[in-house]
Design a protein around this motif. Structure first.
Motif, PDB file in Angstrom:
ATOM      1  N   THR A 169       0.830  -1.199   0.000  1.00 50.71           N
ATOM      2  CA  THR A 169       0.000   0.000   0.000  1.00 50.71           C
ATOM      3  C   THR A 169       0.871   1.258   0.000  1.00 50.71           C
ATOM      4  N   SER A 171      -0.890   4.434  -0.023  1.00 52.37           N
ATOM      5  CA  SER A 171      -1.715   5.347   0.776  1.00 52.37           C
ATOM      6  C   SER A 171      -2.958   4.597   1.202  1.00 52.37           C
ATOM      7  N   ASN A 172      -3.562   5.016   2.298  1.00 53.08           N
ATOM      8  CA  ASN A 172      -4.740   4.332   2.817  1.00 53.08           C
ATOM      9  C   ASN A 172      -5.576   5.318   3.617  1.00 53.08           C
ATOM     10  N   PHE A 177      -7.651   3.695  -1.396  1.00 50.07           N
ATOM     11  CA  PHE A 177      -6.244   3.423  -1.135  1.00 50.07           C
ATOM     12  C   PHE A 177      -5.538   3.146  -2.447  1.00 50.07           C
ATOM     13  N   LYS A 191     -12.650   2.100  -1.662  1.00 46.10           N
ATOM     14  CA  LYS A 191     -12.615   1.128  -0.569  1.00 46.10           C
ATOM     15  C   LYS A 191     -13.933   0.959   0.184  1.00 46.10           C
ATOM     16  N   MET A 201      -4.812  -3.561   6.656  1.00 43.40           N
ATOM     17  CA  MET A 201      -5.079  -2.150   6.371  1.00 43.40           C
ATOM     18  C   MET A 201      -5.154  -1.320   7.651  1.00 43.40           C
ATOM     19  N   ASN A 204      -1.153   3.607   7.407  1.00 46.98           N
ATOM     20  CA  ASN A 204      -1.383   4.552   6.312  1.00 46.98           C
ATOM     21  C   ASN A 204      -0.708   4.104   5.019  1.00 46.98           C
TER      22      ASN A 204
END
Length: 230
Positions: A169, A171-172, A177, A191, A201, A204
């Protein structure tokens, strides 16, 4: 018109007469249930050189169109993900609680209909009016364990391809994301209320994950079905 009790919130009806409230609704039933001979043994969904093969085993989930089986992940519930094209037959609203119950007819298997409470659907991303054609993304064995099926999202009618991506990942945030795949490509996801393996998850960025998702042919939007830790 009646309201379903909580214990029967999601019920699968096979070979039923549809509710009298919608008996006047004209439905196109040009699609019939596919047989083993109709299934292409070479049907494959792919992303980033990862493939999800669909077999032709009779009377199993692999015979349901647009369905894939997850692999390489720790799946304790059901490994199946699918796309159902459906007609919204009826909308019931309980006057006391305000709860809403939707009834759908499976276009590709028109003998079957589903009654699904709004509260049991992860996210709704299209207009819900009687007679509309919609797409339901689901997790579960819709053939043999219909009571356990989870409806992840309702989307506008379109062609969707189920894909698999593996990466880290980038960005989240709450509603979206980004994933950097092992090949170095970036994929963005919407999401809203998708399924997730426990504990995934939480950061971040920087988590190694596997994502099964549906890609829209029209605008390229990606809707996750489930996110797994890697």
């Amino acid at each position: 018109m009646y309201w379903m009790e909580p214990k029967s919130l999601m019920r699968y009806f096979k070979n039923i007469l549809l509710f009298s409230a919608v008996s006047t609704l004209t439905l196109t039933q040009g699609c019939s249930k596919k047989t083993e001979a109709d299934i292409d043994e070479a049907a494959v969904y792919s992303e980033e050189n990862e493939t999800v093969e669909v077999s032709t085993e009779a009377k199993s989930m692999e015979t349901y169109p647009e369905t894939v089986k997850a692999y390489g992940v720790n799946e304790e519930v059901s490994p199946y993900f699918g796309v159902m094209h459906a007609v919204l037959l009826d909308i019931q609203k309980d006057k006391t609680t305000g709860e809403v119950l939707y009834t759908f007819q499976d276009i590709k298997d028109p003998e079957n209909a589903w009654a699904v409470p709004e509260i049991e659907i992860g996210s709704i991303n299209t207009e819900m009016e009687k007679g509309n054609e919609v797409v339901l993304l689901f997790n579960g064995d819709i053939i043999n364990e219909s009571e356990e099926v989870e409806f992840i999202s309702i989307l506008p009618e379109d062609e969707y391809t189920i894909k698999r991506a593996e990466g880290v990942t980038d960005s989240n945030i709450m509603t979206s994301f980004k994933l950097i795949t092992k090949e170095g490509n970036e994929i963005g996801f919407i999401k809203d209320n998708c399924l997730m393996e426990d504990g995934v998850m939480q950061e971040n960025a920087g988590e190694s994950v596997v994502v099964y998702y549906a890609e829209s042919r029209t605008d390229g939007s990606n809707y996750p079905l489930k996110i797994y830790s890697k």
